[in-house]
Structure formats: structure tokens, C-alpha cells
Design a protein around this motif. Structure first.
Motif, PDB file in Angstrom:
ATOM      1  N   ASN A 281      36.472  48.050  25.263  1.00 23.13           N
ATOM      2  CA  ASN A 281      37.816  48.449  24.838  1.00 23.13           C
ATOM      3  C   ASN A 281      38.443  47.222  24.183  1.00 23.13           C
ATOM      4  O   ASN A 281      39.029  46.380  24.858  1.00 23.13           O
ATOM      5  CB  ASN A 281      38.643  48.925  26.032  1.00 23.13           C
ATOM      6  N   LYS A 282      38.308  47.142  22.873  1.00 30.14           N
ATOM      7  CA  LYS A 282      38.741  45.948  22.135  1.00 30.14           C
ATOM      8  C   LYS A 282      40.236  45.712  22.263  1.00 30.14           C
ATOM      9  O   LYS A 282      40.683  44.575  22.376  1.00 30.14           O
ATOM     10  CB  LYS A 282      38.333  46.069  20.667  1.00 30.14           C
ATOM     11  N   SER A 283      41.032  46.781  22.283  1.00 32.21           N
ATOM     12  CA  SER A 283      42.485  46.598  22.368  1.00 32.21           C
ATOM     13  C   SER A 283      42.893  45.963  23.699  1.00 32.21           C
ATOM     14  O   SER A 283      43.877  45.245  23.767  1.00 32.21           O
ATOM     15  CB  SER A 283      43.210  47.924  22.156  1.00 32.21           C
ATOM     16  N   GLN A 284      42.137  46.215  24.769  1.00 31.21           N
ATOM     17  CA  GLN A 284      42.409  45.605  26.065  1.00 31.21           C
ATOM     18  C   GLN A 284      41.638  44.306  26.261  1.00 31.21           C
ATOM     19  O   GLN A 284      41.839  43.615  27.252  1.00 31.21           O
ATOM     20  CB  GLN A 284      42.054  46.553  27.204  1.00 31.21           C
ATOM     21  N   GLY A 285      40.717  44.010  25.351  1.00 30.70           N
ATOM     22  CA  GLY A 285      39.906  42.801  25.474  1.00 30.70           C
ATOM     23  C   GLY A 285      38.743  42.948  26.436  1.00 30.70           C
ATOM     24  O   GLY A 285      38.131  41.959  26.837  1.00 30.70           O
TER      25      GLY A 285
ATOM     26  N   MET B  78      31.063  43.910  33.226  1.00 28.16           N
ATOM     27  CA  MET B  78      32.219  43.932  32.329  1.00 28.16           C
ATOM     28  C   MET B  78      32.955  42.607  32.472  1.00 28.16           C
ATOM     29  O   MET B  78      32.940  42.006  33.545  1.00 28.16           O
ATOM     30  CB  MET B  78      33.154  45.089  32.684  1.00 28.16           C
ATOM     31  N   ARG B  79      33.584  42.186  31.380  1.00 27.32           N
ATOM     32  CA  ARG B  79      34.371  40.957  31.459  1.00 27.32           C
ATOM     33  C   ARG B  79      35.542  40.994  30.485  1.00 27.32           C
ATOM     34  O   ARG B  79      35.586  41.823  29.572  1.00 27.32           O
ATOM     35  CB  ARG B  79      33.519  39.716  31.203  1.00 27.32           C
ATOM     36  N   LYS B  80      36.442  40.060  30.724  1.00 29.29           N
ATOM     37  CA  LYS B  80      37.589  39.883  29.847  1.00 29.29           C
ATOM     38  C   LYS B  80      37.884  38.390  29.772  1.00 29.29           C
ATOM     39  O   LYS B  80      37.946  37.712  30.796  1.00 29.29           O
ATOM     40  CB  LYS B  80      38.810  40.635  30.392  1.00 29.29           C
ATOM     41  N   VAL B  81      38.061  37.898  28.555  1.00 32.10           N
ATOM     42  CA  VAL B  81      38.411  36.501  28.338  1.00 32.10           C
ATOM     43  C   VAL B  81      39.935  36.387  28.437  1.00 32.10           C
ATOM     44  O   VAL B  81      40.658  37.203  27.864  1.00 32.10           O
ATOM     45  CB  VAL B  81      37.914  36.019  26.951  1.00 32.10           C
ATOM     46  N   SER B  82      40.397  35.395  29.172  1.00 32.07           N
ATOM     47  CA  SER B  82      41.845  35.230  29.350  1.00 32.07           C
ATOM     48  C   SER B  82      42.512  34.898  28.021  1.00 32.07           C
ATOM     49  O   SER B  82      41.885  34.341  27.121  1.00 32.07           O
ATOM     50  CB  SER B  82      42.139  34.118  30.361  1.00 32.07           C
ATOM     51  N   ASP B  83      43.780  35.248  27.914  1.00 31.11           N
ATOM     52  CA  ASP B  83      44.538  34.953  26.699  1.00 31.11           C
ATOM     53  C   ASP B  83      44.569  33.456  26.410  1.00 31.11           C
ATOM     54  O   ASP B  83      44.561  33.043  25.257  1.00 31.11           O
ATOM     55  CB  ASP B  83      45.974  35.479  26.822  1.00 31.11           C
ATOM     56  N   SER B  84      44.558  32.649  27.467  1.00 31.90           N
ATOM     57  CA  SER B  84      44.609  31.194  27.306  1.00 31.90           C
ATOM     58  C   SER B  84      43.252  30.601  26.930  1.00 31.90           C
ATOM     59  O   SER B  84      43.173  29.429  26.603  1.00 31.90           O
ATOM     60  CB  SER B  84      45.087  30.546  28.605  1.00 31.90           C
ATOM     61  N   LYS B  85      42.195  31.405  26.993  1.00 29.01           N
ATOM     62  CA  LYS B  85      40.812  30.970  26.731  1.00 29.01           C
ATOM     63  C   LYS B  85      40.366  29.892  27.724  1.00 29.01           C
ATOM     64  O   LYS B  85      39.491  29.098  27.430  1.00 29.01           O
ATOM     65  CB  LYS B  85      40.640  30.448  25.292  1.00 29.01           C
ATOM     66  N   GLU B  86      40.942  29.895  28.932  1.00 23.63           N
ATOM     67  CA  GLU B  86      40.557  28.933  29.961  1.00 23.63           C
ATOM     68  C   GLU B  86      39.520  29.506  30.923  1.00 23.63           C
ATOM     69  O   GLU B  86      38.841  28.764  31.611  1.00 23.63           O
ATOM     70  CB  GLU B  86      41.787  28.471  30.741  1.00 23.63           C
ATOM     71  N   TYR B  87      39.414  30.829  30.990  1.00 24.77           N
ATOM     72  CA  TYR B  87      38.451  31.452  31.900  1.00 24.77           C
ATOM     73  C   TYR B  87      38.113  32.860  31.422  1.00 24.77           C
ATOM     74  O   TYR B  87      38.791  33.427  30.569  1.00 24.77           O
ATOM     75  CB  TYR B  87      38.999  31.504  33.337  1.00 24.77           C
ATOM     76  N   ALA B  88      37.045  33.399  32.009  1.00 22.41           N
ATOM     77  CA  ALA B  88      36.656  34.786  31.775  1.00 22.41           C
ATOM     78  C   ALA B  88      36.485  35.457  33.129  1.00 22.41           C
ATOM     79  O   ALA B  88      35.870  34.885  34.044  1.00 22.41           O
ATOM     80  CB  ALA B  88      35.357  34.865  30.980  1.00 22.41           C
ATOM     81  N   SER B  89      37.039  36.653  33.278  1.00 20.94           N
ATOM     82  CA  SER B  89      36.890  37.450  34.496  1.00 20.94           C
ATOM     83  C   SER B  89      35.717  38.392  34.288  1.00 20.94           C
ATOM     84  O   SER B  89      35.645  39.057  33.266  1.00 20.94           O
ATOM     85  CB  SER B  89      38.150  38.275  34.748  1.00 20.94           C
ATOM     86  N   LEU B  90      34.818  38.459  35.255  1.00 21.57           N
ATOM     87  CA  LEU B  90      33.628  39.293  35.137  1.00 21.57           C
ATOM     88  C   LEU B  90      33.500  40.142  36.398  1.00 21.57           C
ATOM     89  O   LEU B  90      33.663  39.613  37.504  1.00 21.57           O
ATOM     90  CB  LEU B  90      32.391  38.407  34.964  1.00 21.57           C
ATOM     91  N   ILE B  91      33.229  41.427  36.226  1.00 17.31           N
ATOM     92  CA  ILE B  91      33.028  42.334  37.358  1.00 17.31           C
ATOM     93  C   ILE B  91      31.688  43.033  37.163  1.00 17.31           C
ATOM     94  O   ILE B  91      31.375  43.530  36.078  1.00 17.31           O
ATOM     95  CB  ILE B  91      34.140  43.402  37.457  1.00 17.31           C
ATOM     96  N   SER B  92      30.901  43.072  38.239  1.00 21.49           N
ATOM     97  CA  SER B  92      29.639  43.817  38.218  1.00 21.49           C
ATOM     98  C   SER B  92      29.583  44.662  39.483  1.00 21.49           C
ATOM     99  O   SER B  92      30.386  44.494  40.392  1.00 21.49           O
ATOM    100  CB  SER B  92      28.440  42.864  38.141  1.00 21.49           C
TER     101      SER B  92
ATOM    102  N   PRO C  92      31.942  52.866  33.211  1.00 19.27           N
ATOM    103  CA  PRO C  92      30.559  52.542  32.833  1.00 19.27           C
ATOM    104  C   PRO C  92      29.755  51.906  33.972  1.00 19.27           C
ATOM    105  O   PRO C  92      28.565  52.195  34.123  1.00 19.27           O
ATOM    106  CB  PRO C  92      30.707  51.548  31.678  1.00 19.27           C
ATOM    107  N   LEU C  93      30.400  51.089  34.794  1.00 25.72           N
ATOM    108  CA  LEU C  93      29.701  50.490  35.933  1.00 25.72           C
ATOM    109  C   LEU C  93      29.358  51.558  36.964  1.00 25.72           C
ATOM    110  O   LEU C  93      28.245  51.594  37.494  1.00 25.72           O
ATOM    111  CB  LEU C  93      30.560  49.395  36.582  1.00 25.72           C
ATOM    112  N   GLN C  94      30.318  52.437  37.235  1.00 25.39           N
ATOM    113  CA  GLN C  94      30.105  53.495  38.221  1.00 25.39           C
ATOM    114  C   GLN C  94      29.016  54.465  37.764  1.00 25.39           C
ATOM    115  O   GLN C  94      28.156  54.865  38.557  1.00 25.39           O
ATOM    116  CB  GLN C  94      31.427  54.228  38.483  1.00 25.39           C
ATOM    117  N   GLN C  95      29.031  54.839  36.491  1.00 25.88           N
ATOM    118  CA  GLN C  95      28.009  55.753  35.970  1.00 25.88           C
ATOM    119  C   GLN C  95      26.621  55.126  36.048  1.00 25.88           C
ATOM    120  O   GLN C  95      25.657  55.794  36.438  1.00 25.88           O
ATOM    121  CB  GLN C  95      28.332  56.148  34.529  1.00 25.88           C
ATOM    122  N   ALA C  96      26.516  53.860  35.688  1.00 23.13           N
ATOM    123  CA  ALA C  96      25.215  53.181  35.747  1.00 23.13           C
ATOM    124  C   ALA C  96      24.724  53.081  37.185  1.00 23.13           C
ATOM    125  O   ALA C  96      23.533  53.283  37.453  1.00 23.13           O
ATOM    126  CB  ALA C  96      25.315  51.791  35.121  1.00 23.13           C
TER     127      ALA C  96
END
Length: 175
Positions: A50-54, A67-81, A162-166
Motif C-alpha cells: 500500500n504505497k499511500s500508507q508506505g 511486511m514493513r514500513k520505513v519511518s518518515d524520519s528514515k531512522e528505522y523500519a518497522s517489520l512484522i512477520s 496478506p500475512l494471515q492468508q499466507a
């Protein structure tokens, strides 16, 4: 009368060309900047979920997606599996180099409702990482501060479908 008209027309055309060039440059810069998030911290294989949500997703044959999202500050990335047992694992990768396997920072938090909790930053793949597990899909705002590192991610806005379906596909049995 003709010379001022030619001058004014030329000036207007020059302004239009400069404005169009600037707009094109700005659009291309934004597009490139957003797509650079797919390779944040040297990672590869990420695609937009979802590009609009990053939100990004990574699928690798033989493994459950992440799945992951890069923070707006570009200091970290949140990843969930999601694990093979159906639990959710969260990682906060900080854009900070470290020595592989090292435990970099720790602190004990105290709460009246819970026993003391040790929070640790590990070094994984050469980056500092904070980890957490959930038994169900996280629905809260995940925020914290460990040592000098702070994060804040609205996991309640993520679509974990997508994680739940997989996961369900990986454990399904034919009857």
C-alpha cells in the motif's frame, strides 16, 4: 509595438518552460525518493503493498511473507512477520551499524501492573534491532524508547491480511 510584444511573449514562454521543468523535476524526485524506501538500509526484494500508507511486502519462496514500513524520519523500519505457529513477530530495525551478535543497549522497565521487563537492542544483519511478539495481530500503536533509540508505529493502521492468508494457506490440510 512589435518588440515589446515579442519580449513579453518570450518572457511568458520562458516562465512556462521553467515552471514545467521544475514541476517535472519535483515529481520525478518524489517518485524516486518513495521508491528508494524499497531498498532502505540495503534491503532488497520489497514491493509496495500500500504505497499511500508506505507499507511494503516481501515474499520469498518457502517462507511466510513479511511486511514493513520505513519511518518518515528514515531512522528505522518497522517489520512484522507471522511465525509458523501463527504468532506475530515485530522488529524495529534502526539505521545504525553495529557488530553482529552484540547486545548493544538494555534497560529494565518497571510497572505496577507487570513484573520488571528487560528491553534489549540486538545487532542483527549489522543493524540494531528491537523485537516483540504478539499472539494475535497487533492492533495498537507500537512505541518505545530503548537506550538512545525511539520508535513509534501505528500498527492499528496496517492491513495484515496478506500475512494471515499466507499463514492459513501454509497450515491448510486437504481432506
Amino acid at each position: 509595438m512589435t518588440k515589446p510584444l515579442i519580449f513579453i511573449t518570450g518572457f511568458i514562454m520562458l516562465c512556462v518552460i521553467v515552471f514545467a521543468s521544475w514541476s517535472t523535476f519535483e515529481t520525478l524526485w518524489r517518485f524516486n525518493h518513495k521508491n528508494n524506501e524499497l531498498t532502505f538500509m540495503g534491503s532488497s526484494g520489497w514491493q509496495w503493498h500500500n504505497k499511500s500508507q508506505g507499507l511494503q511486502i516481501k515474499r520469498v519462496d518457502g517462507y511466510l511473507p513479511a511486511m514493513r514500513k520505513v519511518s518518515d524520519s528514515k531512522e528505522y523500519a518497522s517489520l512484522i512477520s507471522i511465525t509458523e505457529s501463527g504468532n506475530y513477530r515485530g522488529f524495529i530495525f534502526f539505521d545504525q551499524n553495529c557488530e553482529e551478535g552484540a547486545i548493544v543497549s538494555e534497560r529494565v522497565t518497571y510497572s505496577a501492573a507487570e513484573p520488571p521487563k528487560l528491553e534489549v537492542l540486538h545487532c542483527l544483519h549489522g543493524k540494531l534491532v528491537y523485537m516483540k511478539n504478539w499472539t494475535t495481530a497487533p492492533t495498537e500503536r507500537w512505541r518505545g524508547r530503548v537506550g538512545d533509540f525511539e520508535f513509534d508505529e501505528a500498527l492499528n493502521e496496517w492491513d495484515f491480511t496478506p500475512l494471515q492468508q499466507a499463514y492459513l494457506k501454509s497450515v491448510a490440510e486437504l481432506i
